[in-house]
Design a protein around this motif. Structure first.
Motif, short mmCIF file in Angstrom:
data_model
loop_
_atom_site.label_atom_id
_atom_site.label_comp_id
_atom_site.label_asym_id
_atom_site.label_seq_id
_atom_site.Cartn_x
_atom_site.Cartn_y
_atom_site.Cartn_z
N GLN A 118 1.87 32.74 44.12
CA GLN A 118 1.80 31.70 43.10
C GLN A 118 0.49 31.71 42.32
O GLN A 118 0.31 30.89 41.42
CB GLN A 118 2.01 30.34 43.75
N ALA A 119 -0.41 32.60 42.65
CA ALA A 119 -1.70 32.72 41.97
C ALA A 119 -2.44 31.39 41.95
O ALA A 119 -2.86 30.90 40.90
CB ALA A 119 -1.53 33.27 40.56
N MET A 120 -2.59 30.80 43.12
CA MET A 120 -3.34 29.56 43.22
C MET A 120 -3.88 29.40 44.64
O MET A 120 -3.33 29.94 45.59
CB MET A 120 -2.47 28.36 42.84
N TYR A 126 -0.34 21.14 43.16
CA TYR A 126 0.97 21.79 43.06
C TYR A 126 1.45 21.84 41.61
O TYR A 126 2.30 22.65 41.26
CB TYR A 126 1.99 21.07 43.94
N LEU A 127 0.93 20.95 40.79
CA LEU A 127 1.31 20.95 39.38
C LEU A 127 0.90 22.23 38.67
O LEU A 127 1.45 22.57 37.63
CB LEU A 127 0.68 19.74 38.67
N PRO A 131 4.79 25.56 34.29
CA PRO A 131 4.34 26.17 33.03
C PRO A 131 3.58 25.17 32.17
O PRO A 131 3.93 23.98 32.13
CB PRO A 131 5.65 26.58 32.34
N HIS A 132 2.54 25.63 31.51
CA HIS A 132 1.73 24.86 30.56
C HIS A 132 0.91 23.76 31.22
O HIS A 132 0.38 22.90 30.52
CB HIS A 132 2.60 24.27 29.44
N PHE A 133 0.80 23.75 32.53
CA PHE A 133 -0.03 22.76 33.21
C PHE A 133 -1.39 23.39 33.48
O PHE A 133 -1.57 24.13 34.44
CB PHE A 133 0.61 22.28 34.52
N ASP A 136 -6.72 20.40 32.36
CA ASP A 136 -6.78 19.13 31.64
C ASP A 136 -5.52 18.30 31.87
O ASP A 136 -5.60 17.09 32.14
CB ASP A 136 -6.97 19.40 30.14
N VAL A 137 -4.36 18.92 31.78
CA VAL A 137 -3.10 18.19 31.99
C VAL A 137 -3.02 17.69 33.43
O VAL A 137 -2.61 16.55 33.68
CB VAL A 137 -1.90 19.10 31.66
N ILE A 138 -3.42 18.52 34.37
CA ILE A 138 -3.38 18.11 35.78
C ILE A 138 -4.32 16.94 36.03
O ILE A 138 -3.98 16.00 36.75
CB ILE A 138 -3.72 19.32 36.69
#
Length: 180
Positions: A118-120, A126-127, A131-133, A136-138
């Motif tokens: 998952q490259a994390m 988990y967010l 996609p696109h998170f 800043d969005v998290i």
């Protein structure tokens, strides 16, 4: 004939010197890129680490992958090559550890497989998988969740008896209407 032989040898020597210089230049460039990368990663290397060792470079590239860093074209192609092999190797570790009954190391290997896939990092939200998170969005989502949790704690603290009364009224109405 002698001049042609000398000419061919001279060209060969010139090409050889050029290739040695070129390969050395590329090697030094890749080592410098690796050193710069190591300075930006969360898990630092031990002092005296040899940046030209394959296991050190693999460690750095896997960390960069899980940190979702932008890499140069050379390092990105190396990362893609390493990822395919790393995932298969980690899955083999999971198989061996689970077949031998080693629970903790097996779970750790499973977590590592999930992080690489998952490259994390494990500590990441988990967010980040969506996609696109981006960060800043998290952060905005986390702030809103914190506000919701605070509101719920106030409701629970001060409105607990009122909520129970309301719930009892709804249940009583439901049963009286023949719902139960």
């Amino acid at each position: 004939m002698m001049s042609q032989c000398f000419d061919v040898r001279y060209k060969f020597i010139c090409v050889s010197v050029f290739l040695v210089h070129y390969v050395t230049h590329i090697y030094v460039h890749v080592v410098l890129l690796t050193i710069q990368l190591a300075q930006r990663l969360p898990n630092k290397l031990q002092p005296g680490a040899k940046y030209n060792d394959p296991h050190v470079k693999t460690n750095l590239l896997l960390q960069a992958h899980m940190s979702r860093m932008q890499l140069s074209a050379e390092l990105q192609s190396d990362t893609e090559e390493i990822l395919g092999k790393a995932i298969r190797l980690i899955q083999a570790c999971v198989d061996v550890l689970s077949s031998k009954g080693f629970l903790s190391p097996g779970l750790a290997a499973m977590e590592l497989a999930q992080m690489v896939t998952q490259a994390m990092w494990k500590k990441d939200s988990y967010l980040k998988q969506l996609p696109h998170f981006n960060a800043d969005v998290i952060k905005r989502c986390a702030d809103k969740v914190s506000a919701i949790i605070l509101s719920l704690s106030v409701i629970i603290r001060f409105g607990h008896w009122l909520t129970l009364c309301t719930l009892n009224i709804h249940l009583l109405t439901y049963y009286q209407s023949g719902g139960g």
